[in-house]
Design a protein around this motif. Structure first.
Motif, PDB file in Angstrom:
ATOM      1  N   ARG A  26       0.866  -1.195   0.000  1.00  0.00           N
ATOM      2  CA  ARG A  26       0.000   0.000   0.000  1.00  0.00           C
ATOM      3  C   ARG A  26       0.890   1.228   0.000  1.00  0.00           C
ATOM      4  O   ARG A  26       1.536   1.521   1.007  1.00  0.00           O
ATOM      5  CB  ARG A  26      -0.865   0.042   1.263  1.00  0.00           C
ATOM      6  CG  ARG A  26      -1.757  -1.150   1.495  1.00  0.00           C
ATOM      7  CD  ARG A  26      -2.506  -1.013   2.815  1.00  0.00           C
ATOM      8  NE  ARG A  26      -1.656  -1.192   3.979  1.00  0.00           N
ATOM      9  CZ  ARG A  26      -1.698  -0.453   5.075  1.00  0.00           C
ATOM     10  NH1 ARG A  26      -2.523   0.581   5.157  1.00  0.00           N
ATOM     11  NH2 ARG A  26      -0.900  -0.704   6.088  1.00  0.00           N
ATOM     12  N   GLN A  65      -9.977   3.222   0.503  1.00  0.00           N
ATOM     13  CA  GLN A  65      -9.205   2.657   1.600  1.00  0.00           C
ATOM     14  C   GLN A  65      -9.811   1.362   2.121  1.00  0.00           C
ATOM     15  O   GLN A  65      -9.088   0.467   2.576  1.00  0.00           O
ATOM     16  CB  GLN A  65      -9.092   3.686   2.735  1.00  0.00           C
ATOM     17  CG  GLN A  65      -8.476   3.182   4.027  1.00  0.00           C
ATOM     18  CD  GLN A  65      -6.992   2.856   3.910  1.00  0.00           C
ATOM     19  OE1 GLN A  65      -6.349   3.206   2.934  1.00  0.00           O
ATOM     20  NE2 GLN A  65      -6.456   2.174   4.912  1.00  0.00           N
ATOM     21  N   ASP A  66     -11.119   1.228   2.057  1.00  0.00           N
ATOM     22  CA  ASP A  66     -11.743   0.018   2.589  1.00  0.00           C
ATOM     23  C   ASP A  66     -11.857  -1.096   1.552  1.00  0.00           C
ATOM     24  O   ASP A  66     -12.476  -2.135   1.808  1.00  0.00           O
ATOM     25  CB  ASP A  66     -13.117   0.330   3.175  1.00  0.00           C
ATOM     26  CG  ASP A  66     -14.106   0.877   2.144  1.00  0.00           C
ATOM     27  OD1 ASP A  66     -13.711   1.075   0.968  1.00  0.00           O
ATOM     28  OD2 ASP A  66     -15.279   1.107   2.508  1.00  0.00           O
ATOM     29  N   GLN A  84      -7.004  -3.780   2.057  1.00  0.00           N
ATOM     30  CA  GLN A  84      -7.107  -4.332   3.402  1.00  0.00           C
ATOM     31  C   GLN A  84      -6.602  -5.761   3.543  1.00  0.00           C
ATOM     32  O   GLN A  84      -6.191  -6.167   4.628  1.00  0.00           O
ATOM     33  CB  GLN A  84      -8.570  -4.278   3.867  1.00  0.00           C
ATOM     34  CG  GLN A  84      -9.111  -2.869   4.069  1.00  0.00           C
ATOM     35  CD  GLN A  84      -8.444  -2.139   5.216  1.00  0.00           C
ATOM     36  OE1 GLN A  84      -8.120  -2.729   6.241  1.00  0.00           O
ATOM     37  NE2 GLN A  84      -8.206  -0.838   5.054  1.00  0.00           N
ATOM     38  N   PHE A  96      -2.811  11.134  -0.178  1.00  0.00           N
ATOM     39  CA  PHE A  96      -3.234  11.720   1.098  1.00  0.00           C
ATOM     40  C   PHE A  96      -2.834  13.180   1.112  1.00  0.00           C
ATOM     41  O   PHE A  96      -1.986  13.628   0.324  1.00  0.00           O
ATOM     42  CB  PHE A  96      -2.651  10.955   2.294  1.00  0.00           C
ATOM     43  CG  PHE A  96      -1.162  11.097   2.510  1.00  0.00           C
ATOM     44  CD1 PHE A  96      -0.656  12.096   3.336  1.00  0.00           C
ATOM     45  CD2 PHE A  96      -0.267  10.212   1.916  1.00  0.00           C
ATOM     46  CE1 PHE A  96       0.716  12.212   3.570  1.00  0.00           C
ATOM     47  CE2 PHE A  96       1.096  10.314   2.134  1.00  0.00           C
ATOM     48  CZ  PHE A  96       1.596  11.324   2.960  1.00  0.00           C
ATOM     49  N   TYR A 122       1.053   5.163   0.099  1.00  0.00           N
ATOM     50  CA  TYR A 122       0.306   6.395   0.350  1.00  0.00           C
ATOM     51  C   TYR A 122       1.224   7.545   0.003  1.00  0.00           C
ATOM     52  O   TYR A 122       2.303   7.691   0.587  1.00  0.00           O
ATOM     53  CB  TYR A 122      -0.126   6.468   1.821  1.00  0.00           C
ATOM     54  CG  TYR A 122      -1.068   5.361   2.211  1.00  0.00           C
ATOM     55  CD1 TYR A 122      -2.410   5.417   1.866  1.00  0.00           C
ATOM     56  CD2 TYR A 122      -0.609   4.237   2.904  1.00  0.00           C
ATOM     57  CE1 TYR A 122      -3.283   4.387   2.215  1.00  0.00           C
ATOM     58  CE2 TYR A 122      -1.468   3.210   3.254  1.00  0.00           C
ATOM     59  CZ  TYR A 122      -2.796   3.282   2.898  1.00  0.00           C
ATOM     60  OH  TYR A 122      -3.660   2.267   3.219  1.00  0.00           O
ATOM     61  N   ARG A 134      -2.527   7.997   9.617  1.00  0.00           N
ATOM     62  CA  ARG A 134      -3.745   7.283  10.003  1.00  0.00           C
ATOM     63  C   ARG A 134      -4.062   6.185   8.999  1.00  0.00           C
ATOM     64  O   ARG A 134      -4.395   5.049   9.377  1.00  0.00           O
ATOM     65  CB  ARG A 134      -4.917   8.265  10.100  1.00  0.00           C
ATOM     66  CG  ARG A 134      -6.245   7.588  10.423  1.00  0.00           C
ATOM     67  CD  ARG A 134      -7.359   8.611  10.584  1.00  0.00           C
ATOM     68  NE  ARG A 134      -7.524   9.421   9.394  1.00  0.00           N
ATOM     69  CZ  ARG A 134      -8.152   9.017   8.285  1.00  0.00           C
ATOM     70  NH1 ARG A 134      -8.650   7.796   8.205  1.00  0.00           N
ATOM     71  NH2 ARG A 134      -8.296   9.831   7.261  1.00  0.00           N
ATOM     72  N   LEU A 135      -3.943   6.468   7.716  1.00  0.00           N
ATOM     73  CA  LEU A 135      -4.205   5.458   6.692  1.00  0.00           C
ATOM     74  C   LEU A 135      -3.185   4.321   6.766  1.00  0.00           C
ATOM     75  O   LEU A 135      -3.529   3.148   6.566  1.00  0.00           O
ATOM     76  CB  LEU A 135      -4.169   6.102   5.303  1.00  0.00           C
ATOM     77  CG  LEU A 135      -5.298   7.090   4.993  1.00  0.00           C
ATOM     78  CD1 LEU A 135      -5.018   7.808   3.669  1.00  0.00           C
ATOM     79  CD2 LEU A 135      -6.648   6.377   4.943  1.00  0.00           C
ATOM     80  N   ASP A 143      -4.310   1.829   9.172  1.00  0.00           N
ATOM     81  CA  ASP A 143      -5.695   1.411   9.010  1.00  0.00           C
ATOM     82  C   ASP A 143      -5.833   0.063   8.309  1.00  0.00           C
ATOM     83  O   ASP A 143      -6.466  -0.063   7.263  1.00  0.00           O
ATOM     84  CB  ASP A 143      -6.471   2.484   8.249  1.00  0.00           C
ATOM     85  CG  ASP A 143      -7.957   2.170   8.155  1.00  0.00           C
ATOM     86  OD1 ASP A 143      -8.463   1.469   9.049  1.00  0.00           O
ATOM     87  OD2 ASP A 143      -8.601   2.604   7.177  1.00  0.00           O
ATOM     88  N   GLN A 168      -3.310  12.467   8.119  1.00  0.00           N
ATOM     89  CA  GLN A 168      -4.096  11.534   7.323  1.00  0.00           C
ATOM     90  C   GLN A 168      -3.234  10.384   6.803  1.00  0.00           C
ATOM     91  O   GLN A 168      -3.633   9.221   6.840  1.00  0.00           O
ATOM     92  CB  GLN A 168      -4.745  12.262   6.143  1.00  0.00           C
ATOM     93  CG  GLN A 168      -5.620  11.344   5.305  1.00  0.00           C
ATOM     94  CD  GLN A 168      -6.078  11.986   4.010  1.00  0.00           C
ATOM     95  OE1 GLN A 168      -5.421  12.886   3.478  1.00  0.00           O
ATOM     96  NE2 GLN A 168      -7.215  11.532   3.486  1.00  0.00           N
TER      97      GLN A 168
END
Length: 511
Positions: A297, A389-390, A395, A408, A299, A416-417, A420, A413
């Motif tokens: 992932r 994100q979901d 995930q 982002f 970001y 936080r991501l 997550d 943010q």
């Protein structure tokens, strides 16, 4: 470099018990297949529960002598083992590539030398099992700490790094004085068996290191549940790790679980863009993405987002897929057609949800060297954008050459991501700002956080996760904490028959 032929070396069987190969007594056979072309590498008869019993019995019989061997004796044996592994490095690399499909340059430059270095490290660590210094902490007694081996360790290792994971399981266990039964993945057992043979050749006594090649539902579960196994160490998926934990807790075994990962790759807007792009490609594609610490992932802070996506897509298209035994091949197949189809399924479902496939997203037909890739479990490096994100691909652990990129805005943010997902094995932060890097390494919940790099590991430092990525450490001096139990020894130094504290049980204080 020519393709390895395993030949007759495992004709005696794929179980290694008490210093010798033997045939499994299970009813099932399993074909170890070269995933680059589907050819048979070795057919093995799998272990039965009786084979597991025999392996545990061999380990239990070897435990008293090995646990009482001096640290120097164990250290010397591991030093000899490191030398033997170095002498056989080329052979190990060829067999590793044959059973996994990984490029020979990865086996030669990463898997094998990493295992040799790990062995050399634990040869030294065997002499350094430290406890708390002796002292008179109560005033009337001398206290000291003994660090003792636990007993028979039952270990289960995965298919993505068969040789390295055999080393990660076996080395700290036996350096600390334990004996071990290792169950490698039935997909890739061959270099684990070779490692066990090298242990014997190094003078490690019969029964200290045993290998059972069997299915998880039979040999694996029986090993974890075995009453004579004192500790269980497992590396693999979080789902299977939960099952291992459920079985182990029934007999209150110590457990060490190194589980799945979904590593974030956080690029701040002051990062070196070229370094981040190159780092992302290498970190996402190592071992064809079949790495629990691989970057999955990314970001990217919005000012760099478009340039980052373009740069990674361009490099992804340049990656050379082909014969793993061609030294110029960058990316080999997935470990099996089943794994390739699983990865493809993730990508197709993301496409169905409207994601953009910025690179790859298909199984190729021809390699850079003309190899017919349709015969193997190949998949192009794949870059996904335009997903939430979901989403499943953000995930869930894909375990393939797939990188998802999301933008982002604020630092808050981005961090936080990064946190997550349920996982917390590894992560990286890319920035030139020391304060940003310090904040990222403090706030990202993962067992390892790299700054301006992603993937390198070293024997001296621990590897292990947070959250659903498990607990306990591999490698480093910290791993010895997993494989030893601490005993407090307390000796009276007063020679007084009636202690003052006895009055709390009977009588009064003596005058």
């Amino acid at each position: 470099m020519t393709r390895n032929t395993v030949g007759s070396r495992f004709d005696a069987g794929a179980q290694y018990l008490a210093g010798a190969l033997r045939e499994g007594t299970g009813t099932e056979t399993f074909d170890v297949v070269d995933p680059s072309d589907g050819s048979l590498v070795q057919r093995v008869r799998l272990a039965s529960t009786a084979d597991v019993d025999d392996a545990v019995a061999a380990a239990r019989a070897a435990f008293p002598a090995w646990s009482n061997a001096t640290p120097g004796t164990r250290s010397d044996a591991l030093t000899r083992l490191a030398g033997i592994l170095a002498e056989r490095a080329d052979d190990f690399a060829r067999v590793e590539s044959a059973q996994t499909g990984k490029p020979i340059k990865l086996s030669t430059e990463f898997d094998v030398p990493g295992t040799i270095d790990n062995t050399a490290f634990f040869a030294g660590a065997a002499r350094n099992l430290e406890g708390k210094a002796t002292g008179e902490f109560s005033g009337d007694h001398t206290s000291s700490i003994r660090r003792e081996p636990i007993g028979v360790v039952g270990s289960i290792s995965p298919w993505n790094y068969p040789l390295q994971m055999a080393g990660w399981k076996i080395l700290p266990a036996i350096a600390a004085g334990n004996t071990i039964v290792l169950k490698p993945a039935e997909l890739t057992p061959l270099t684990s068996l070779m490692f066990a043979q090298a242990c014997t050749d190094a003078g490690i006594p019969d029964g200290v290191v045993n290998v059972v090649t069997g299915a998880g539902r039979t040999a694996g579960e029986h090993l974890v549940s075995h009453p004579d196994v004192s500790m269980v160490s497992f590396t693999g998926s979080t789902g299977v790790g939960k099952r291992v934990g459920e079985l182990a807790v029934q007999s209150v075994k110590r457990t060490h679980l190194e589980l799945g990962g979904k590593a974030p790759f956080v690029v701040f807007d002051d990062a070196d863009l070229d370094a981040a792009v190159n780092g992302a490609v290498a970190a996402a594609l190592i071992n064809t993405g079949q790495d629990c610490t691989a970057a999955t992932r990314a970001y990217v802070q919005r000012p760099l987002y478009d340039a980052f996506v373009a740069g990674v897509a361009e490099l992804f298209e340049q990656v050379r897929l082909g014969d793993p035994f061609n030294p110029q091949t960058d990316l080999g197949p997935l470990v099996s057609f089943r794994q390739r189809d699983s990865v493809a399924g993730f990508v197709e479902r993301a496409r169905g949800y409207g994601a953009t496939i910025a690179a790859g997203g298909y199984a190729p037909e021809k390699g850079h060297d003309g190899t017919d890739l349709t015969l193997g479990a190949y998949y192009r490096p794949t870059l996904i954008t335009g997903i939430a994100q979901d989403a499943e691909v953000v995930q869930s652990e894909i375990f393939g050459p797939v990188l998802v990129v999301l933008p982002f805005d604020s630092d808050e943010q981005g961090l936080r991501l990064a946190n997550d997902t349920p996982y917390g094995l590894a992560a990286s932060a890319w920035t030139r700002d020391v304060y940003r890097s310090l904040r990222a390494t403090r706030e990202i919940k993962a067992g390892c956080v790299w700054v301006n790099d992603h993937i390198p590991i070293i024997s001296e430092m621990p590897h292990g996760g947070y959250k659903a990525s498990g607990y306990g450490k591999d490698m480093s001096q910290y791993s010895l904490d997993e494989y030893t139990q601490v005993k407090h020894v307390m000796q009276d130094i007063t020679a007084v028959a009636r202690k003052d504290w006895h009055r709390t049980i009977f009588g009064d204080r003596e005058q």
